[in-house]
Design a protein around this motif. Sequence first.
Motif, PDB file in Angstrom:
ATOM      1  N   LEU A 176       0.809  -1.219   0.000  1.00  0.00           N
ATOM      2  CA  LEU A 176       0.000   0.000   0.000  1.00  0.00           C
ATOM      3  C   LEU A 176       0.847   1.275   0.000  1.00  0.00           C
ATOM      4  O   LEU A 176       0.306   2.374  -0.124  1.00  0.00           O
ATOM      5  CB  LEU A 176      -0.906   0.028   1.235  1.00  0.00           C
ATOM      6  N   ARG A 200      -3.648   9.809   6.917  1.00  0.00           N
ATOM      7  CA  ARG A 200      -2.494   9.061   6.398  1.00  0.00           C
ATOM      8  C   ARG A 200      -1.429   8.979   7.473  1.00  0.00           C
ATOM      9  O   ARG A 200      -1.525   9.637   8.499  1.00  0.00           O
ATOM     10  CB  ARG A 200      -1.955   9.700   5.130  1.00  0.00           C
ATOM     11  N   ASP A 251      -2.256   5.337   3.117  1.00  0.00           N
ATOM     12  CA  ASP A 251      -3.612   5.846   3.285  1.00  0.00           C
ATOM     13  C   ASP A 251      -4.223   5.154   4.498  1.00  0.00           C
ATOM     14  O   ASP A 251      -4.334   3.917   4.541  1.00  0.00           O
ATOM     15  CB  ASP A 251      -4.437   5.566   2.033  1.00  0.00           C
ATOM     16  N   THR A 266      -7.423   2.811   4.102  1.00  0.00           N
ATOM     17  CA  THR A 266      -7.101   1.535   3.465  1.00  0.00           C
ATOM     18  C   THR A 266      -6.411   0.596   4.449  1.00  0.00           C
ATOM     19  O   THR A 266      -6.721  -0.597   4.500  1.00  0.00           O
ATOM     20  CB  THR A 266      -6.218   1.764   2.220  1.00  0.00           C
ATOM     21  N   GLU A 326      -8.943  -0.691   6.947  1.00  0.00           N
ATOM     22  CA  GLU A 326      -9.768  -1.729   6.312  1.00  0.00           C
ATOM     23  C   GLU A 326      -8.994  -3.052   6.233  1.00  0.00           C
ATOM     24  O   GLU A 326      -9.544  -4.121   6.518  1.00  0.00           O
ATOM     25  CB  GLU A 326     -10.189  -1.281   4.915  1.00  0.00           C
ATOM     26  N   MET A 327      -7.718  -2.977   5.876  1.00  0.00           N
ATOM     27  CA  MET A 327      -6.889  -4.181   5.823  1.00  0.00           C
ATOM     28  C   MET A 327      -6.805  -4.818   7.206  1.00  0.00           C
ATOM     29  O   MET A 327      -6.887  -6.043   7.342  1.00  0.00           O
ATOM     30  CB  MET A 327      -5.490  -3.834   5.295  1.00  0.00           C
TER      31      MET A 327
END
Length: 152
Positions: free
Chosen positions: A22, A43, A102, A105, A108-109
């Motif tokens: 990522l 971020r 980010d 993201t 979420e991961m």
Amino acid sequence: MVARTGVFGAMTKEHREQLMSLAHEVSFTAGERVFNEGGKADRFWIIHTGTVALDLHVPGRRPVVVETLGAGRLLGWSWLVPPHIWHLGAEAASPVRAYEFDAATVREMCANDPGLDHELCTYVSGVLARRLRGARVRLLDLYAPYGAGEVP
């Protein structure tokens, strides 16, 4: 090759690879603000080269530097803790190259991988504890009677 220090040293190879999938490289010039206290924490970065000064707004004064971060260090933890607002500010103290992530993201991961979530949360909580302790000592050194910042 990613160094296995800092956050990378706290992760399994699989999770390091997931996180680095990522990443994208960014750079900051000396004196450039990376983020400001109170801004949206969307971020975070892992410093590759250079140094970043973490600072705290003090009304009527210039921001107080509470810690300086170098290579391998995590820049930003507020992205992980709601309401995702920066608790400190950050300014490049020298030219900086960093890996940028980010936050949404990564969160979420983490939601989909409890092992990654545990590794990141454990690491970030340690960073948070060290930074709060450092900020406390620095502020006591600046504003309290001589020696008040020493820990018994």
